[in-house]
Design an enzyme around this catalytic site. Structure first.
Site, mmCIF file in Angstrom:
data_model
loop_
_atom_site.group_PDB
_atom_site.id
_atom_site.type_symbol
_atom_site.label_atom_id
_atom_site.label_comp_id
_atom_site.label_asym_id
_atom_site.label_seq_id
_atom_site.Cartn_x
_atom_site.Cartn_y
_atom_site.Cartn_z
ATOM 1 N N ASP A 192 0.863 -1.178 0.000
ATOM 2 C CA ASP A 192 0.000 0.000 0.000
ATOM 3 C C ASP A 192 0.899 1.228 0.000
ATOM 4 O O ASP A 192 1.632 1.473 0.966
ATOM 5 C CB ASP A 192 -0.911 0.006 1.220
ATOM 6 N N GLU A 276 -1.377 -1.528 -5.756
ATOM 7 C CA GLU A 276 -2.558 -0.841 -6.262
ATOM 8 C C GLU A 276 -2.205 -0.003 -7.477
ATOM 9 O O GLU A 276 -1.152 0.647 -7.510
ATOM 10 C CB GLU A 276 -3.139 0.055 -5.162
ATOM 11 N N ASP A 356 -3.352 1.599 6.989
ATOM 12 C CA ASP A 356 -2.417 1.244 5.927
ATOM 13 C C ASP A 356 -2.106 -0.246 5.918
ATOM 14 O O ASP A 356 -2.034 -0.867 4.846
ATOM 15 C CB ASP A 356 -1.134 2.063 6.078
#
Length: 383
Positions: A192, A276, A356
């Site tokens: 992340d 991502e 997170d």
């Protein structure tokens, strides 16, 4: 796989003059070719083909008094400048017609001698070579000193000589490399990316955000203030411009080095990496633009992609609309809203999440599902 290997060049004063002459000739040929096609379009004439353009702006131009000095540099440099123009036009036409995916590409523009980056390219036709003493031999320039940081894996097919805004010279070699698969490992990781921490991994590790630009802001501010006080056109102003460019180059070099080391470490430790697919260009239009650019997420994910392909690892990008932060990693319930100032939250099932770390865990789970969804299987099962 084709890769670029960049090394630092240290040309002598006469060689710098020869390189400046080559930069100027390549820029002139590029601009003349662009001007010829623009004038043909303005007068309603057919599109000038690549061969006719080469005859017009190189072969015929050398015979005129105004462009006779084009013969002082290698002909390959001029041909490659024209090849860059032809590639720019093809990409522009493909983008306009919709054949090229991705963001729209603008029409080619004229090059200026005041551009921060000047470059020329030599191919094998130019007979460039690396001497026994480790120097780079360029036609009509000579043997240039090279600071080799590593050996080239194969014979280069071309080399691009670049002068950046800070006055440094680099040689960028294009080489063909073979894949070097690493020993397989059972470890997989979800990543992340963020601003508070550059990266949070699904195993709980947090990589601090180095914030290279923020740390150098004071030095950059002083250099920029000194530049603003110099008279335009003076020699001191030119020196101040170089000083500002060198300060920015140090920041860019540190950011690139950090991304290389971190991406190499992650690829070596994990068999599969899930990240991502962020819209960096969209985030750069928000009030967090400076911090987003300073983080350099796009460069980092690009390094992960080519290193994974080279070393036999898997890289899976998760859809940017996947609710990685709002989804509970324990029960799978998605929260209705999750403001950015919420860093820790408690789900209805009783699980307490760090925002997170929970996002990294969800990215890992989604990546595994995406990777194993009909992975290697047939589309229609047997009866």
């Amino acid at each position: 796989m084709q890769l670029r290997y960049n090394v630092r060049l240290y040309p002598s004063p006469p060689q710098r003059q020869a390189l400046a002459r080559a930069f100027g000739c390549a820029r002139t040929v590029y601009n003349d070719g662009l001007r010829a096609r623009q004038q043909a379009r303005a007068h309603g004439l057919p599109y000038v083909s690549d061969a006719d353009l080469s005859k017009q702006v190189i072969t015929a131009a050398k015979t005129t008094p105004e462009r006779a000095w084009l013969g002082e540099v290698s002909a390959v440099v001029l041909q490659q400048a024209l090849a860059d123009l032809n590639t720019a036009f093809r990409n522009f036409f493909a983008s306009v017609s919709g054949r090229r995916k991705g963001p729209k590409i603008a029409a080619p523009r004229f090059r200026s001698k005041r551009d921060s980056r000047q470059a020329i390219r030599f191919t094998k036709n130019a007979c460039f070579s690396i001497t026994a003493g480790g120097r780079l031999r360029l036609p009509k320039i000579g043997d240039v000193d090279v600071r080799w940081s590593r050996d080239l894996p194969s014979e280069p097919s071309s080399v691009t000589v670049v002068k950046d805004a800070s006055g440094r010279y680099f040689a960028s070699f294009v080489v063909q490399t073979s894949d070097e698969p690493l020993p397989e490992t059972a470890s997989e990781v979800g990543i992340d990316l963020g601003l508070a921490h550059f990266a949070v991994l699904s195993d709980g590790r947090k990589i601090d955000n180095p914030r290279f630009l923020r740390r150098a802001e004071r030095r950059l501010k002083k250099a920029q203030q000194a530049l603003s006080r110099k008279a335009k056109g003076s020699a001191n102003r030119k020196k101040a411009v170089v000083k500002v460019a060198r300060a920015h180059a140090k920041v860019a070099d540190a950011r690139r080095d950090f991304a290389h080391k971190l991406s190499t470490q992650i690829i070596r430790e994990n068999q599969a990496v899930y990240v991502e697919d962020l819209c960096v260009k969209g985030l750069a239009r928000t009030r967090l633009a400076k911090s987003v650019h300073d983080a350099g997420w796009g460069r980092f994910t690009a390094m992960l992609a080519y290193k994974a392909a080279r070393y036999g690892r898997a890289l899976v990008k998760i859809d940017r609309w996947f609710p990685s932060s709002k989804k509970c990693g324990a029960c799978g319930v998605v929260a209705e809203s999750m403001p950015l100032d919420v860093r820790t939250w408690t789900c209805a099932c009783g699980a307490v999440h760090n925002r997170d770390v929970n996002a990294a865990i969800n990215i890992l789970a989604a990546g595994r599902a995406e990777r194993l969804n009909a992975y290697g299987g047939s589309v229609r099962p047997a009866a």
